[in-house]
Design a protein around this motif. Structure first.
Motif, PDB file in Angstrom:
ATOM      1  N   LEU A  23       0.813  -1.219   0.000  1.00  0.00           N
ATOM      2  CA  LEU A  23       0.000   0.000   0.000  1.00  0.00           C
ATOM      3  C   LEU A  23       0.847   1.271   0.000  1.00  0.00           C
ATOM      4  O   LEU A  23       0.430   2.308  -0.519  1.00  0.00           O
ATOM      5  CB  LEU A  23      -0.932   0.002   1.220  1.00  0.00           C
ATOM      6  CG  LEU A  23      -2.025  -1.075   1.221  1.00  0.00           C
ATOM      7  CD1 LEU A  23      -2.831  -1.012   2.509  1.00  0.00           C
ATOM      8  CD2 LEU A  23      -2.941  -0.901   0.011  1.00  0.00           C
ATOM      9  N   GLY A  24       2.040   1.203   0.581  1.00  0.00           N
ATOM     10  CA  GLY A  24       2.888   2.392   0.638  1.00  0.00           C
ATOM     11  C   GLY A  24       3.937   2.474  -0.442  1.00  0.00           C
ATOM     12  O   GLY A  24       4.859   3.300  -0.362  1.00  0.00           O
ATOM     13  N   SER A  25       3.817   1.642  -1.483  1.00  0.00           N
ATOM     14  CA  SER A  25       4.858   1.628  -2.518  1.00  0.00           C
ATOM     15  C   SER A  25       4.766   2.819  -3.474  1.00  0.00           C
ATOM     16  O   SER A  25       5.735   3.150  -4.154  1.00  0.00           O
ATOM     17  CB  SER A  25       4.789   0.320  -3.319  1.00  0.00           C
ATOM     18  OG  SER A  25       3.539   0.207  -3.996  1.00  0.00           O
ATOM     19  N   ARG A  26       3.600   3.474  -3.534  1.00  0.00           N
ATOM     20  CA  ARG A  26       3.442   4.638  -4.418  1.00  0.00           C
ATOM     21  C   ARG A  26       2.683   5.741  -3.683  1.00  0.00           C
ATOM     22  O   ARG A  26       1.752   5.473  -2.916  1.00  0.00           O
ATOM     23  CB  ARG A  26       2.635   4.291  -5.672  1.00  0.00           C
ATOM     24  CG  ARG A  26       3.279   3.325  -6.627  1.00  0.00           C
ATOM     25  CD  ARG A  26       2.447   3.300  -7.900  1.00  0.00           C
ATOM     26  NE  ARG A  26       2.831   2.235  -8.792  1.00  0.00           N
ATOM     27  CZ  ARG A  26       2.308   2.070 -10.004  1.00  0.00           C
ATOM     28  NH1 ARG A  26       1.365   2.911 -10.431  1.00  0.00           N
ATOM     29  NH2 ARG A  26       2.695   1.078 -10.775  1.00  0.00           N
ATOM     30  N   LEU A  27       3.058   6.964  -3.956  1.00  0.00           N
ATOM     31  CA  LEU A  27       2.356   8.104  -3.382  1.00  0.00           C
ATOM     32  C   LEU A  27       0.898   8.119  -3.810  1.00  0.00           C
ATOM     33  O   LEU A  27       0.011   8.455  -3.019  1.00  0.00           O
ATOM     34  CB  LEU A  27       3.049   9.409  -3.798  1.00  0.00           C
ATOM     35  CG  LEU A  27       2.408  10.714  -3.308  1.00  0.00           C
ATOM     36  CD1 LEU A  27       2.385  10.751  -1.781  1.00  0.00           C
ATOM     37  CD2 LEU A  27       3.146  11.916  -3.882  1.00  0.00           C
ATOM     38  N   GLU A  28       0.649   7.719  -5.051  1.00  0.00           N
ATOM     39  CA  GLU A  28      -0.725   7.761  -5.551  1.00  0.00           C
ATOM     40  C   GLU A  28      -1.643   6.814  -4.780  1.00  0.00           C
ATOM     41  O   GLU A  28      -2.834   7.081  -4.621  1.00  0.00           O
ATOM     42  CB  GLU A  28      -0.766   7.427  -7.044  1.00  0.00           C
ATOM     43  CG  GLU A  28      -0.326   6.016  -7.377  1.00  0.00           C
ATOM     44  CD  GLU A  28      -0.190   5.788  -8.869  1.00  0.00           C
ATOM     45  OE1 GLU A  28      -1.124   5.213  -9.449  1.00  0.00           O
ATOM     46  OE2 GLU A  28       0.848   6.181  -9.439  1.00  0.00           O
TER      47      GLU A  28
ATOM     48  N   LEU B 197      -1.352   6.147  -1.539  1.00  0.00           N
ATOM     49  CA  LEU B 197      -1.651   6.840  -0.290  1.00  0.00           C
ATOM     50  C   LEU B 197      -2.662   7.965  -0.513  1.00  0.00           C
ATOM     51  O   LEU B 197      -3.539   8.211   0.324  1.00  0.00           O
ATOM     52  CB  LEU B 197      -0.376   7.391   0.333  1.00  0.00           C
ATOM     53  CG  LEU B 197       0.660   6.347   0.780  1.00  0.00           C
ATOM     54  CD1 LEU B 197       1.899   7.039   1.321  1.00  0.00           C
ATOM     55  CD2 LEU B 197       0.071   5.426   1.838  1.00  0.00           C
ATOM     56  N   LYS B 198      -2.541   8.656  -1.652  1.00  0.00           N
ATOM     57  CA  LYS B 198      -3.495   9.719  -1.957  1.00  0.00           C
ATOM     58  C   LYS B 198      -4.904   9.170  -2.138  1.00  0.00           C
ATOM     59  O   LYS B 198      -5.881   9.805  -1.728  1.00  0.00           O
ATOM     60  CB  LYS B 198      -3.053  10.467  -3.219  1.00  0.00           C
ATOM     61  CG  LYS B 198      -1.866  11.409  -3.002  1.00  0.00           C
ATOM     62  CD  LYS B 198      -1.538  12.192  -4.258  1.00  0.00           C
ATOM     63  CE  LYS B 198      -0.449  13.216  -4.019  1.00  0.00           C
ATOM     64  NZ  LYS B 198      -0.115  13.992  -5.238  1.00  0.00           N
ATOM     65  N   LYS B 199      -4.998   7.973  -2.752  1.00  0.00           N
ATOM     66  CA  LYS B 199      -6.316   7.369  -2.931  1.00  0.00           C
ATOM     67  C   LYS B 199      -6.966   7.041  -1.600  1.00  0.00           C
ATOM     68  O   LYS B 199      -8.186   7.152  -1.431  1.00  0.00           O
ATOM     69  CB  LYS B 199      -6.186   6.076  -3.770  1.00  0.00           C
ATOM     70  CG  LYS B 199      -5.945   6.335  -5.243  1.00  0.00           C
ATOM     71  CD  LYS B 199      -5.859   5.020  -6.007  1.00  0.00           C
ATOM     72  CE  LYS B 199      -5.621   5.276  -7.495  1.00  0.00           C
ATOM     73  NZ  LYS B 199      -5.511   4.009  -8.259  1.00  0.00           N
ATOM     74  N   ILE B 200      -6.139   6.649  -0.630  1.00  0.00           N
ATOM     75  CA  ILE B 200      -6.667   6.305   0.689  1.00  0.00           C
ATOM     76  C   ILE B 200      -7.022   7.547   1.489  1.00  0.00           C
ATOM     77  O   ILE B 200      -8.102   7.638   2.089  1.00  0.00           O
ATOM     78  CB  ILE B 200      -5.638   5.459   1.475  1.00  0.00           C
ATOM     79  CG1 ILE B 200      -5.403   4.122   0.765  1.00  0.00           C
ATOM     80  CG2 ILE B 200      -6.108   5.219   2.908  1.00  0.00           C
ATOM     81  CD1 ILE B 200      -4.268   3.313   1.349  1.00  0.00           C
ATOM     82  N   TYR B 201      -6.129   8.523   1.485  1.00  0.00           N
ATOM     83  CA  TYR B 201      -6.261   9.634   2.427  1.00  0.00           C
ATOM     84  C   TYR B 201      -6.776  10.942   1.829  1.00  0.00           C
ATOM     85  O   TYR B 201      -7.245  11.813   2.536  1.00  0.00           O
ATOM     86  CB  TYR B 201      -4.909   9.902   3.111  1.00  0.00           C
ATOM     87  CG  TYR B 201      -4.459   8.752   3.979  1.00  0.00           C
ATOM     88  CD1 TYR B 201      -5.146   8.445   5.154  1.00  0.00           C
ATOM     89  CD2 TYR B 201      -3.374   7.965   3.623  1.00  0.00           C
ATOM     90  CE1 TYR B 201      -4.730   7.391   5.950  1.00  0.00           C
ATOM     91  CE2 TYR B 201      -2.962   6.911   4.422  1.00  0.00           C
ATOM     92  CZ  TYR B 201      -3.636   6.614   5.586  1.00  0.00           C
ATOM     93  OH  TYR B 201      -3.241   5.580   6.372  1.00  0.00           O
TER      94      TYR B 201
END
Length: 378
Positions: free
Chosen positions: A364-369, A371-375
């Motif tokens: 889940l933390g391999s791409r910034l995108e 994290l953006k989708k989650i948060y």
């Protein structure tokens, strides 16, 4: 004792002994909201349960699971899930003689060498019964994968020299996973080939008459995994998968895709050609890599096999020594499987599910995108 935990993000810790009061597992890291019930977990434990036919130990254990925490109103709460399986049919007296000598093929000697002490009642922590706790945890992982459209299917590919459909090809290329599971479930040996199962059953009956045992191979397919799971150095997906499989006491070998056959193939034979589907997705024409390239899943089925040794507890005479170093001829008594493979099928399936669940959460933390989708996205 170290080493009773597996996983980084979807983490399990098993506890208990073969002849103790109970076995159990703590599952930590399972997301909240996954549909889960004792009945669902029980369906997996029932596939592993002993005493169901001639080819498993006659030890009668119901292996009934109790959910102690982590589930409310049929869904996981995000807190640690505690599962308990009580032992109901301990006959420790069957193992009293074992205290004086080392059984060939078992961990008796190595336990003494490491700890200076061992639980001789069926092997304690090194007993195959410990895998009941893994299956309970693996069922939780399977419930999570099911929510994501990911399936896991394992089956006995061979028993001794009898191979399903007498072919080296991947059975998942000939049959769907649902077909394989249906055919597997019709066989007492979990072989998706009735002819091979009958031949293997005849051979095992002969082994039982000789107080001997047999081994075999298990093939497993993970379908629906996205590309990019796993890490390219030490935590390769296939490396973690190999660790999971080789942590099962009866497993003596692991191979993925073409496996050891890759050593005799040429580069043009081993490499899987890429092509693009009409929707733009990347696919491979073959799957000799077994679904993993550079330690990361490539979006195709992850396909691997394990080699399972013959049951080491046999009634035939075996040369060994006593703890004082004197020679001894052992004839192991008690209740034991003439073949481990059939009951190990669900264990392999569940360990594969645990590996996949851990990799999915770790990605889940391999791409910034991501994290953006989650948060950031509503």
């Amino acid at each position: 004792m170290n080493g009773s935990s597996f996983g980084n993000y979807f983490k399990i810790t098993t506890f208990g002994e073969s002849h103790g009061a109970a076995l159990g597992v703590i599952v930590d890291g399972c997301p909240a909201g996954v549909l889960l019930s004792a009945e669902y977990i029980q369906s997996y434990l029932d596939r592993r349960r002993p005493g169901q036919n001639l080819y498993s130990t006659p030890r009668k254990e119901n292996d009934l699971v109790e959910i102690l925490s982590g589930v409310f109103e049929g869904k996981t709460t995000g807190t640690p899930i505690a599962l308990l399986i009580r032992n109901e049919s301990q006959r420790s007296a069957d193992y009293s003689e074992i205290a004086s000598y080392y059984r060939p093929g078992h961990a008796d000697f190595t336990f003494d060498a490491k700890y200076g002490f061992r639980d001789y009642r069926g092997g304690g922590r090194s007993s195959g019964r410990e895998t009941a706790a893994r299956v309970a945890a693996g069922a939780v992982a399977c419930a999570l994968l099911k929510e994501l459209g990911i399936t896991v299917c394992a089956y006995a590919k061979s028993i001794h020299e009898t191979v399903c459909f007498e072919t080296k090809e991947y059975l998942s290329e000939r049959f769907s996973l649902s077909e394989l599971a249906a055919m597997r479930d019709q066989s007492p040996l979990n072989m998706p080939d009735s002819k091979a199962s009958a031949l293997a059953e005849s051979f095992l009956n002969e082994m039982r008459g000789r107080h001997d045992s047999a081994g075999g191979t298990i093939e497993c397919v993970l379908s629906g995994l996205p590309a990019g799971l796993g890490d390219p150095v030490f935590d390769k997906f296939d490396a973690r998968l190999a660790q999971a499989m080789l942590s099962v006491g009866a497993v003596k070998g692991f191979e993925i895709g073409s496996g050891f056959e890759a050593a005799i193939l040429t580069g043009t034979e081993q490499n899987d050609a890429f092509y693009t589907e009409e929707d733009g997705s990347v696919r491979k024409r073959t799957n000799r890599a077994g679904g993993v390239l550079g330690g990361m899943t490539d979006g195709s089925d992850v396909l691997f096999r394990v080699a399972v040794k013959p049951t080491p507890s046999i009634g035939a005479p075996q040369e060994t020594i006593k703890k004082d170093g004197t020679s001894y001829t052992a004839k192991v008594t008690g209740r034991h499987d003439p073949v481990i493979v059939p009951r190990a099928v669900v264990v392999i399936e569940c360990m594969a599910a645990l590996t996949a669940a851990d990799a999915l959460l770790g990605n889940l933390g391999s791409r910034l995108e991501y994290l953006k989708k989650i948060y950031c996205e509503s």
